[in-house]
Design an enzyme around this catalytic site. Sequence first.
Site, PDB file in Angstrom:
ATOM      1  N   TYR A  30       0.825  -1.215   0.000  1.00 45.91           N
ATOM      2  CA  TYR A  30       0.000   0.000   0.000  1.00 45.91           C
ATOM      3  C   TYR A  30       0.857   1.262   0.000  1.00 45.91           C
ATOM      4  CZ  TYR A  30      -3.327  -3.486   1.802  1.00 45.91           C
ATOM      5  OH  TYR A  30      -4.101  -4.612   1.993  1.00 45.91           O
ATOM      6  N   TYR A  90     -14.478  -4.021   3.395  1.00 48.75           N
ATOM      7  CA  TYR A  90     -13.147  -4.468   2.989  1.00 48.75           C
ATOM      8  C   TYR A  90     -13.056  -5.964   3.268  1.00 48.75           C
ATOM      9  CZ  TYR A  90      -8.253  -5.487   2.686  1.00 48.75           C
ATOM     10  OH  TYR A  90      -7.050  -6.075   2.317  1.00 48.75           O
ATOM     11  N   ASP A  93     -17.572 -12.386   7.369  1.00 48.80           N
ATOM     12  CA  ASP A  93     -16.119 -12.243   7.325  1.00 48.80           C
ATOM     13  C   ASP A  93     -15.687 -11.722   8.693  1.00 48.80           C
ATOM     14  OD1 ASP A  93     -13.520 -11.452   7.050  1.00 48.80           O
ATOM     15  OD2 ASP A  93     -13.814 -10.291   5.206  1.00 48.80           O
ATOM     16  N   LYS A 151      -6.439 -13.200  10.813  1.00 51.51           N
ATOM     17  CA  LYS A 151      -5.803 -12.273  11.766  1.00 51.51           C
ATOM     18  C   LYS A 151      -5.553 -12.896  13.158  1.00 51.51           C
ATOM     19  CE  LYS A 151      -6.376  -7.974   9.363  1.00 51.51           C
ATOM     20  NZ  LYS A 151      -7.408  -7.796   8.336  1.00 51.51           N
TER      21      LYS A 151
HETATM   22  C1  LIG Z   1      -7.479  -8.127   6.829  1.00 48.37           C
HETATM   23  C2  LIG Z   1      -8.809  -8.542   6.324  1.00 48.37           C
HETATM   24  C3  LIG Z   1      -8.925  -9.461   5.254  1.00 48.37           C
HETATM   25  C4  LIG Z   1      -7.730  -9.974   4.496  1.00 48.37           C
HETATM   26  O1  LIG Z   1      -6.896 -10.763   5.273  1.00 48.37           O
HETATM   27  P1  LIG Z   1      -5.385 -11.006   4.797  1.00 48.37           P
HETATM   28  O2  LIG Z   1      -4.869 -12.013   5.776  1.00 48.37           O
HETATM   29  O3  LIG Z   1      -4.715  -9.682   4.881  1.00 48.37           O
HETATM   30  O4  LIG Z   1      -5.427 -11.516   3.402  1.00 48.37           O
HETATM   31  C5  LIG Z   1     -10.193  -9.863   4.884  1.00 48.37           C
HETATM   32  N1  LIG Z   1     -11.284  -9.405   5.515  1.00 48.37           N
HETATM   33  C6  LIG Z   1     -11.213  -8.536   6.545  1.00 48.37           C
HETATM   34  C7  LIG Z   1     -12.467  -8.105   7.226  1.00 48.37           C
HETATM   35  C8  LIG Z   1      -9.971  -8.061   6.971  1.00 48.37           C
HETATM   36  O5  LIG Z   1      -9.908  -7.175   7.966  1.00 48.37           O
END
Ligand SMILES: *Cc1c(COP(=O)(O)O)cnc(C)c1O
Length: 445
Positions: free
Chosen positions: A34, A162, A265, A294
């Site tokens: 980024y 996102y 998600d 994460k």
């Molecule tokens: C960080 C994030 C992703 C992507 O995860 P990566 O491990 O960086 O590929 C997808 N969805 C959400 C809500 C996120 O915060």
Amino acid sequence: MQTPDTNDSQLCSHQEHSNQAHANKEYSQLWYPYAQMKHLELNLEVVEANGVYLTMSDGKSLIDGISSWWCVTHGYNHPELNQAMVDQAQKFSHVMLGGLKNRTTEAFAEKLVEITPDGLNHVFFSDSGSVGVEVAIKMALQYFFNQGNHNKTRIVALERAYHGDTTACMSVCDPAEGMHKMFHGITPEQFFLPAPTGGFSASEEQVNADIARVDALFNQHASTIAAVIVEPLLQGAGGFNIYSPTYLNQLKALCEQHNILLIFDEVATGFGRTGKLFATNHTDISPDIMVLAKGLTAGYVGHAATLASTRVYEAFLSDSPAKAFMHGPTFMGNPLACAIGLKAIEIFERDDYLTRIQTIEDILKEELLGFEHEEIVETRVLGATGAIEVKDAKHHQGIQQFAAEQGVWLRPFERYIYTMPPYVISPEELRKITHVMKAWFSRPR
Ligand SMILES: *Cc1c(COP(=O)(O)O)cnc(C)c1O
């Protein structure tokens, strides 16, 4: 043998090249995320990290206010997590999941099924949040294909969402303001709903108005919609929009009515970030598919889990090999990741991290809610997340350095300054973060 001549000239050109590499910051072997590499200035080099502190090459320590992109939930250099990793490495660091069982990966899947909301009984591992989301979307589409329905091929997402950086993920990120808008038109075309309004405690009227938009979209297009994907309660990298559990309860009811799958998600919200173990735990429902990453591995190694309900899983059971789920990242179920993940959950439960998160939330509310300044649009807090939205992104210019000088690592983006600290942070350390965030607004100019 080379003549001395050739040798000399090679040496010379090599030296020129490496001199240039050092002199010219436009030349960097490492391509950073980024970032416009032409203007990237990096002065902070981490040489060590312990607990919530990053130690820099100049000897200074910074409190990590954002848990290395929200994943280092247990702090750095955690003795028990280190040990879990070493113990597993001494058995085997990795073994493929294609055709081979191993107890570490199985035990982690069992644990995830146990702690996640009811009905999510099957775990598909992959290597990052983005891939976990790709898996969820592919699973949702094939769920319908396997039943002979080839019309349901589109996904519904929220504005301000996102969901990651790979192709299917880009297609469900905010199409207008999201960072992937350049690719709009190339990635699959999806449906978007306005981001839910009114915050966590939105009024019934606000939720009803937002849900009416969902209802209208479904009434018109349900026959082509396979799934809805949302970040439950807290939209993260799209701008920290917090919304009501009631919206999610009603969204689920509409999905069932229209034979549409619901994907949560929880890559960012999972593992305590919203104040409960999963954001889903604030609602009365379970999604059909849920994505974790994460905090899943406490920031030690990249990994993701896509969990599916029995109904989804069973749509892939068949005598026909063609109905199998044809996906299998090389590192899926990596035993190092799973051993760390298991230990991280054990510590989370044993040391009652939810109570720590409650303390973090109380302090963030006390420090940030009600903080006013002419530049500020709103301050928002949910669980271990606190954000300040300003009117103009330009207002942040210089804040990263300002915070670092005062011993705090922050990384604002667009119009948001935020903290998502590791859960092991002390009240004093947390107040240091919020004081720096607020001091920026009263700095001498
Ligand atoms: C960080 C994030 C992703 C992507 O995860 P990566 O491990 O960086 O590929 C997808 N969805 C959400 C809500 C996120 O915060």
